[in-house]
Design an enzyme around this catalytic site. Structure first.
Site, mmCIF file in Angstrom:
data_model
loop_
_atom_site.group_PDB
_atom_site.id
_atom_site.type_symbol
_atom_site.label_atom_id
_atom_site.label_comp_id
_atom_site.label_asym_id
_atom_site.label_seq_id
_atom_site.Cartn_x
_atom_site.Cartn_y
_atom_site.Cartn_z
ATOM 1 N N ASN A 1 6.116 -35.298 37.149
ATOM 2 C CA ASN A 1 5.825 -36.645 37.161
ATOM 3 C C ASN A 1 4.228 -36.064 36.623
ATOM 4 O OD1 ASN A 1 5.591 -35.757 39.681
ATOM 5 N ND2 ASN A 1 4.667 -37.528 40.413
ATOM 6 N N ASP B 1 -5.356 -35.271 37.685
ATOM 7 C CA ASP B 1 -5.522 -34.715 35.692
ATOM 8 C C ASP B 1 -6.681 -33.878 36.024
ATOM 9 O OD1 ASP B 1 -2.975 -35.876 35.138
ATOM 10 O OD2 ASP B 1 -3.864 -37.992 34.207
ATOM 11 N N THR C 1 3.200 -39.217 29.630
ATOM 12 C CA THR C 1 4.193 -40.236 29.743
ATOM 13 C C THR C 1 2.934 -40.687 28.141
ATOM 14 O OG1 THR C 1 2.469 -41.170 30.451
ATOM 15 C CG2 THR C 1 4.453 -40.975 31.757
ATOM 16 N N LYS D 1 -14.364 -30.738 32.748
ATOM 17 C CA LYS D 1 -14.727 -31.834 31.537
ATOM 18 C C LYS D 1 -16.655 -32.154 31.536
ATOM 19 C CE LYS D 1 -11.333 -33.714 30.449
ATOM 20 N NZ LYS D 1 -10.504 -34.142 30.009
ATOM 21 N N GLN E 1 -0.542 -33.974 41.032
ATOM 22 C CA GLN E 1 -1.320 -34.930 41.039
ATOM 23 C C GLN E 1 -2.022 -34.951 42.110
ATOM 24 O OE1 GLN E 1 2.587 -35.236 42.768
ATOM 25 N NE2 GLN E 1 2.130 -36.026 40.170
ATOM 26 N N GLY F 1 1.571 -33.613 34.961
ATOM 27 C CA GLY F 1 1.187 -32.392 33.246
ATOM 28 C C GLY F 1 0.026 -31.562 33.737
ATOM 29 N N HIS F 2 0.548 -30.528 33.716
ATOM 30 C CA HIS F 2 -0.928 -29.449 34.023
ATOM 31 C C HIS F 2 -1.151 -28.855 32.710
ATOM 32 C CE1 HIS F 2 -0.252 -29.553 39.006
ATOM 33 N NE2 HIS F 2 -0.393 -31.201 38.104
ATOM 34 N N LYS G 1 -6.545 -29.184 37.011
ATOM 35 C CA LYS G 1 -5.933 -28.642 38.049
ATOM 36 C C LYS G 1 -5.121 -26.708 37.167
ATOM 37 C CE LYS G 1 -3.205 -31.642 39.674
ATOM 38 N NZ LYS G 1 -4.449 -32.456 39.032
HETATM 39 P P1 GDP Z 1 -4.121 -31.358 35.814
HETATM 40 O O1 GDP Z 1 -2.772 -32.925 35.690
HETATM 41 O O2 GDP Z 1 -5.301 -31.511 36.453
HETATM 42 O O3 GDP Z 1 -3.838 -29.988 35.675
HETATM 43 O O4 GDP Z 1 -4.872 -32.485 34.300
HETATM 44 P P2 GDP Z 1 -4.693 -32.348 32.955
HETATM 45 O O5 GDP Z 1 -3.910 -31.207 31.782
HETATM 46 O O6 GDP Z 1 -3.451 -33.665 32.981
HETATM 47 O O7 GDP Z 1 -5.738 -33.094 32.151
HETATM 48 C C1 GDP Z 1 -6.904 -32.386 32.232
HETATM 49 C C2 GDP Z 1 -6.854 -32.048 30.611
HETATM 50 O O8 GDP Z 1 -8.339 -32.178 29.923
HETATM 51 C C3 GDP Z 1 -5.969 -31.047 29.578
HETATM 52 O O9 GDP Z 1 -5.972 -31.951 28.571
HETATM 53 C C4 GDP Z 1 -7.276 -29.542 29.932
HETATM 54 O O10 GDP Z 1 -7.079 -29.063 28.525
HETATM 55 C C5 GDP Z 1 -8.527 -30.730 30.154
HETATM 56 N N1 GDP Z 1 -9.709 -29.667 30.787
HETATM 57 C C6 GDP Z 1 -9.213 -29.432 31.607
HETATM 58 N N2 GDP Z 1 -10.957 -28.799 31.770
HETATM 59 C C7 GDP Z 1 -11.684 -29.145 30.984
HETATM 60 C C8 GDP Z 1 -13.175 -29.565 30.512
HETATM 61 O O11 GDP Z 1 -13.623 -28.519 31.463
HETATM 62 N N3 GDP Z 1 -13.603 -29.834 29.152
HETATM 63 C C9 GDP Z 1 -12.566 -30.577 28.399
HETATM 64 N N4 GDP Z 1 -12.956 -31.388 27.620
HETATM 65 N N5 GDP Z 1 -11.193 -30.860 29.082
HETATM 66 C C10 GDP Z 1 -10.586 -29.700 29.667
HETATM 67 P P1 IMO Z 2 -1.516 -34.339 37.898
HETATM 68 O O1 IMO Z 2 -0.479 -33.322 38.569
HETATM 69 C C1 IMO Z 2 -2.178 -38.494 37.409
HETATM 70 C C2 IMO Z 2 0.809 -41.504 39.158
HETATM 71 C C3 IMO Z 2 1.457 -42.917 38.400
HETATM 72 C C4 IMO Z 2 1.280 -43.313 39.354
HETATM 73 C C5 IMO Z 2 1.506 -43.188 40.838
HETATM 74 C C6 IMO Z 2 3.128 -43.393 40.466
HETATM 75 O O2 IMO Z 2 -0.928 -33.905 36.127
HETATM 76 O O3 IMO Z 2 -2.809 -34.914 37.974
HETATM 77 P P2 IMO Z 2 5.316 -42.607 39.997
HETATM 78 O O4 IMO Z 2 5.651 -41.317 38.726
HETATM 79 O O5 IMO Z 2 4.394 -40.210 40.874
HETATM 80 O O6 IMO Z 2 5.776 -42.884 41.208
HETATM 81 O O7 IMO Z 2 3.836 -42.768 39.160
HETATM 82 O O8 IMO Z 2 0.655 -41.934 40.397
HETATM 83 N N1 IMO Z 2 0.856 -40.683 38.497
HETATM 84 C C7 IMO Z 2 -0.306 -39.389 38.438
HETATM 85 N N2 IMO Z 2 -1.610 -39.756 37.515
HETATM 86 N N3 IMO Z 2 -2.085 -37.075 37.530
HETATM 87 C C8 IMO Z 2 -0.115 -36.984 38.029
HETATM 88 O O9 IMO Z 2 -0.235 -35.996 38.577
HETATM 89 C C9 IMO Z 2 0.309 -38.045 38.180
HETATM 90 N N4 IMO Z 2 2.108 -38.438 38.982
HETATM 91 C C10 IMO Z 2 1.559 -39.771 39.466
HETATM 92 O O10 IMO Z 2 0.514 -42.591 37.057
HETATM 93 O O11 IMO Z 2 0.181 -44.509 38.943
HETATM 94 MG MG MG Z 3 -1.958 -33.880 34.498
#
Ligand code: GDP
Ligand code: IMO
Ligand code: MG
Length: 441
Positions: free
Chosen positions: A38, A13, A301, A331, A224, A40-41, A16
């Site tokens: 699993n 998270d 989730t 961030k 991940q 969420g981008h 990416k």
């Molecule tokens: P990923 O799994 O690595 O793609 O990241 P996620 O999408 O799960 O979580 C990143 C969250 O931070 C998302 O809700 C993005 O919209 C948000 N985000 C990304 N870059 C920034 C930033 O520079 N500042 C803030 N406040 N939010 C950001």
């Molecule tokens: P993105 O791509 C954050 C974590 C789960 C748990 C462990 C194992 O959005 O960064 P799983 O369901 O893969 O067997 O769970 O890995 N996990 C993540 N945590 N971002 C993710 O993906 C994750 N995908 C799995 O929370 O701790």
């Molecule tokens: Mg994510």
């Protein structure tokens, strides 16, 4: 044209999705190489927010082809839902989405096994997303997995399914006292999925090879992150795939000799969802504050993410394991109101200070963070168009981070929107994608 891997450097998270979406207009292909739904981008475009789980984050750009590689495990029901929701929002999939024949399927018994295993682990549970990703990789390694190509061959699919259902039902019934599954129900459901997905299923390793021969540029999208990697992460509190840069080759079939660089994505602090050690974890009011300001709730989730300070030991480890050339830092804005900002620069373990990430899980579990503390900048970073616009104290924080992780930063993100991004001076990205300069400045 360069082929570049994008990986998370922490526990996921990091943003990416945002970084891949920003770079997608500068490449021809985005290929996902690990994980499943699993992940969420999140990609934010104006008022629109897209959360991608299995489909690569390049899909919002009509000129960008997206590949789901063999290293990904695919839940076809969830993928079709994602595809339908994108089509409803006018995103073009036909001609842009390619799914590897060798990608393994998440079957209905996998989430059931995932939940049952977590329940049995009790306080040692991993805190999985419950999507069945781990059990699907177990079947892959056990050589009983069912792959995308099998969906296209009804006879073979039935044969493999019967074998699996017989085996899984026994485990579910006798070990876990859980509900069992019917071959016919799964068969009917999955044959319907096959009808939907057939036009997209292909030999993606061959396609990628030909595209690269033709001078196409490929971005490999990690899911991940480094600390969740099955080998290099905080085992056993990890996911079940190779999420580090090496996984880009095995997870797509593109050899290491055809990959030219690796970009890591790091948050200006750290988060983790699920169980496991987290040396720089915050507690109390500051954790609540960061969670609220950063909207730190899982994109898959909805679980609250655990929050912590930036951990330079983890950062340097990610540089070493992935061979990072550069880091995109995200961030930064979330720290804007902090009175002081801490930075973990070592782990205290039984009287010693460790400066390399320890391989031994027991050492990590006991490690106490050694912090450096800097004064907060207490000013908005959001509108900054270049590094010089940032508050001086924020710049000093970034310089210290760069010094500690020992690679140059390429991007600084100060908000979820595409234009809330600063291209760093002498950004290593410009070497790979010179056109980034005009799109980001
Ligand atoms: P990923 O799994 O690595 O793609 O990241 P996620 O999408 O799960 O979580 C990143 C969250 O931070 C998302 O809700 C993005 O919209 C948000 N985000 C990304 N870059 C920034 C930033 O520079 N500042 C803030 N406040 N939010 C950001
Ligand atoms: P993105 O791509 C954050 C974590 C789960 C748990 C462990 C194992 O959005 O960064 P799983 O369901 O893969 O067997 O769970 O890995 N996990 C993540 N945590 N971002 C993710 O993906 C994750 N995908 C799995 O929370 O701790
Ligand atoms: Mg994510």
């Amino acid at each position: 044209m360069p082929n570049i891997v994008v990986v998370g450097t922490q526990w996921g998270d990091e943003g990416k999705g945002k970084v891949v979406d920003l770079l997608a207009p500068h490449v021809n292909v985005v290929a996902r190489f690990a994980g499943g739904n699993n992940a969420g981008h999140t990609v934010v475009v104006g008022r629109e927010k897209y959360v991608l789980h299995t489909i690569p984050s390049g899909i919002l750009h009509p000129g960008c082809r997206c590949v789901i590689g063999c290293g990904v495990v695919v839940d076809p029901g969830s993928l079709i839902e994602e595809m339908e929701s994108l089509v409803q929002r006018s995103v073009t999939l036909d001609g842009n989405l390619f799914i590897s024949k060798n990608a393994h399927l998440i079957m209905p018994y996998h989430p059931a096994l995932d939940r049952a295993s977590e329940a049995m682990l009790g306080k040692r549970r991993i805190g999985t997303t419950g999507k069945g990703v781990g059990p699907a990789y177990v079947d892959k390694a056990a050589r009983v997995g069912i792959r995308m190509a099998d969906l296209l061959n009804e006879g073979l699919f039935r044969e493999k399914l019967e074998l699996n259902v017989a085996q899984k039902n026994r485990v579910l019934r006798e070990i876990y006292d859980a509900q069992t599954f019917s071959v016919e129900e799964i068969l009917n459901q999955y044959l319907r999925y096959a009808g939907w997905l057939a036009p997209y299923i292909t030999d993606t390793a061959l396609l990628l090879s030909r595209w690269i021969d033709n001078g196409y540029s490929v971005l490999f999208e990690g899911a991940q992150a480094t600390m969740l990697d099955v080998d290099h992460g905080t085992y056993p509190y990890i996911t079940s795939s190779s999420t580090t840069a090496g996984g880009a080759s095995t997870g797509t079939g593109v050899p290491p000799t055809r990959i030219h660089g690796v970009l890591g994505v790091s948050k200006a602090y750290t988060t983790r969802v699920g169980g496991g050690p987290f040396p720089s974890e915050m507690s109390g009011a500051i954790a609540e504050e960061i969670r609220a300001r950063g909207h730190e709730y899982g994109a898959t989730t909805g679980r609250p993410r655990r929050c912590g300070w930036f951990d330079a030991i983890v950062g340097r480890y990610a540089v070493r394991i992935n061979g990072l050339d550069t880091v995109a830092l995200t961030k930064l804005d979330v720290l804007d109101q902090c009175e002081t900002v801490k930075l973990c620069v070592g782990y205290r373990y039984r009287g010693e200070v460790l400066t390399e990430f320890p391989e031994d899980e027991n050492v990590v579990a006991e490690a106490e963070p050694v912090y450096e503390e800097v004064e907060g900048w207490r000013a908005p970073t959001g509108g900054a168009k270049n590094e010089a616009d940032l508050p001086a104290k924020a710049r000093r924080y970034l310089e210290r981070l760069e010094e500690l992780v020992e690679v140059p930063f390429c991007l600084i993100s100060t908000g979820p929107q595409r234009d809330e991004t600063i291209l760093c001076e002498d950004s290593p990205l410009l070497r790979w994608f010179p056109s980034v300069r005009s799109s980001l400045t």
